[in-house]
Design a protein around this motif. Sequence first.
Motif, mmCIF file in Angstrom:
data_model
loop_
_atom_site.group_PDB
_atom_site.id
_atom_site.type_symbol
_atom_site.label_atom_id
_atom_site.label_comp_id
_atom_site.label_asym_id
_atom_site.label_seq_id
_atom_site.Cartn_x
_atom_site.Cartn_y
_atom_site.Cartn_z
ATOM 1 N N VAL A 133 0.723 -1.199 0.020
ATOM 2 C CA VAL A 133 -0.022 0.054 -0.047
ATOM 3 C C VAL A 133 0.814 1.190 -0.056
ATOM 4 O O VAL A 133 0.476 2.350 -0.948
ATOM 5 N N GLY A 147 2.648 1.654 -3.543
ATOM 6 C CA GLY A 147 1.811 1.901 -4.477
ATOM 7 C C GLY A 147 0.834 3.330 -4.501
ATOM 8 O O GLY A 147 0.778 4.123 -5.590
ATOM 9 N N ASP A 148 0.620 3.494 -3.074
ATOM 10 C CA ASP A 148 0.002 5.101 -2.806
ATOM 11 C C ASP A 148 0.744 6.078 -3.263
ATOM 12 O O ASP A 148 0.517 7.039 -4.029
ATOM 13 N N VAL A 183 1.009 6.163 -7.147
ATOM 14 C CA VAL A 183 -0.258 6.837 -7.831
ATOM 15 C C VAL A 183 -0.554 8.256 -7.706
ATOM 16 O O VAL A 183 -0.540 9.109 -8.451
ATOM 17 N N HIS A 184 -0.064 8.789 -6.545
ATOM 18 C CA HIS A 184 -0.164 10.259 -6.352
ATOM 19 C C HIS A 184 0.890 11.139 -7.275
ATOM 20 O O HIS A 184 0.616 12.120 -7.744
ATOM 21 N N ARG A 197 -8.564 4.778 -2.914
ATOM 22 C CA ARG A 197 -7.163 5.040 -2.738
ATOM 23 C C ARG A 197 -6.678 3.860 -2.469
ATOM 24 O O ARG A 197 -5.496 3.487 -2.996
ATOM 25 N N ARG A 227 -6.420 1.635 -5.783
ATOM 26 C CA ARG A 227 -5.354 2.134 -6.568
ATOM 27 C C ARG A 227 -4.042 1.748 -6.073
ATOM 28 O O ARG A 227 -3.342 1.442 -6.985
ATOM 29 N N ALA A 228 -3.881 2.024 -4.925
ATOM 30 C CA ALA A 228 -2.580 1.620 -4.676
ATOM 31 C C ALA A 228 -2.032 0.154 -4.451
ATOM 32 O O ALA A 228 -0.809 -0.283 -5.127
ATOM 33 N N GLU A 283 -1.625 -0.475 -8.337
ATOM 34 C CA GLU A 283 -0.378 0.071 -8.832
ATOM 35 C C GLU A 283 0.708 -0.582 -8.508
ATOM 36 O O GLU A 283 1.545 -1.079 -9.331
ATOM 37 N N TYR A 284 0.809 -1.313 -7.322
ATOM 38 C CA TYR A 284 1.826 -1.954 -6.851
ATOM 39 C C TYR A 284 1.943 -3.269 -7.620
ATOM 40 O O TYR A 284 2.767 -3.747 -8.234
#
Length: 565
Positions: free
Chosen positions: A177, A180-181, A184-185, A437, A440-441, A444-445
């Motif tokens: 998390v 990945g977070d 994303v941001h 959120r 997405r995290a 993405e990871y």
Amino acid sequence: MSFTTERKFEPPGPGSWLLDYVHWTRPATRFLAEIFPEQFVRGFRESLRRYGLLLDYIDFQFVNGFPYACPRPVGAPKDAVGHPPKHVWDELMNNDPEISERLETSARALERKLWREDLRTWDQETKPAAIRSHLELQAVDPSTLSTEALLVHLDRCRENLKHQFYVHYLYNVPAFVPVGDFLVHAQEWTGRPASEFQGLLQGATPVSRGSADELERLAQAIRDDSRARVLIASSDAPGEVINSLRKLSGEVTAALSAYLKFVGYRIVNGDDVGEPYALEMPEILLNAIRSAVEGAGVGATDGALAQHTAEVRAAVPEPHRNTFDELLAEARAMYRLRDERALFCNQWAEGITRHALLAAAEPLAENGRIEQPTHLVEAGYDEVRSLIWHGDGPSADELAQRASYRTEASFADAPPVLGAEPGSPLPAEWLPPAAARMERAVGEYLGAVFVAPEVRSEAEKVRGLGVSPGVYEGSARIIRGAQDFARLEKGDILVTRATSPAFNMVLPLLGAIVTDRGGLLSHAAIVSREYGIPAIVGCIEATARIPDDARVRVDGDAGEAVVVG
């Protein structure tokens, strides 16, 4: 007809089953296949629930030894593919109690930074407990045990391995998390690709550089001892050099003993009891020691990292820069958990279990019951016990054939999908902000680990994802298995299917890395940045197109490797 296409590949259940290209370089042993899926599912499922993810679990099965995974969303029937229509989802989100609970849990997890609590538990409880379990089992010499005592020891080794797999995947989401977070941001704020932010995490996972207090202590002891320096510079066989170092009195012997206690039984390739541990490959140990004495593998300086961070931060809009700093700090804090889980849990347990299996196999090989000791790892556990206790079980020829299959079978011949074609994930914008959120995290990871680009290679050029910048030219060394590690020389370009934390001991030797598989957060990508060497991952055909010992130029900025001689 190829070795694997002679076998049928049927989906092991309903749904869409995707081939895992990343975590294994060849088919699994039966011993591993019997225990891994249950522990993977159990650990990952608990981790997903703890963080409120809408993925219930990832189903996992081996098909002809090849790993296949199938996502199982919360509340979805097993034959479902893709997400439901929005009106159906809205009804589920409002009325399904488990989904409502998950959404609330994800919001609490983000607010509390739950991963920080999990990292403290890992450092203070879980990792120390794993080390204690390993050292206790490692202290037993299985070659001295009676048959009955050996079977008891094997049971304990197997149970420890099962538990360590479970623990590894229990810590999946806290490892995913924060990283990945951040990615994303950072992409949303700057419009730049994720590859531009990977370097900001450099130095945050020293274990990925093979760093260890025990190795540093040994290296310093050798530098301070003229006898030891002469020994490691000699051309004697690696096993003889290590044995000679053991016989030296004083700090070198003590430091070597401490180092081998922690790394000697970790496997050096892949993720299976079918792969050798470090003490079986003294040339790998000696190369790691030599590199540490030379001080190899330091990566970027703190100043260079600070400058790069400042440049990237300047591209972030002013209102978001403090949040950028916070997210980067969280990602850096958790980054090491990815590799530590493997090195301190299952890969150590696998080596200890293999040690016991090989000890049990010696008398079977001596009396001709099996062709060679390493073939016992090809048996399932009931078969192993029967062979040890009664001499009954699969024939020597059958075990030899299983070993041959695992050596010759290729992931290229295994279908990438079994069953239905995969559907689209649930759109994050359908979710409340915190849940969106979180989803997405994690997405993405996982995408950065497993991405499989299309083939874009030419006759003498392969292309992939440039994950560590720089240009390097040297000799390519095709590594298809642990048996090839002895051929690696300092400055070689490692060309392999994929790497895992088990490869860490050979990394100080390398000038560059090129892999068939993997994404921006694959192991090869992480360690190449830690060492500051050029790397390209996800080339698909590198091991097929690049000749062994060819002169190759690796361009980590362009994401291509070219045969130049």
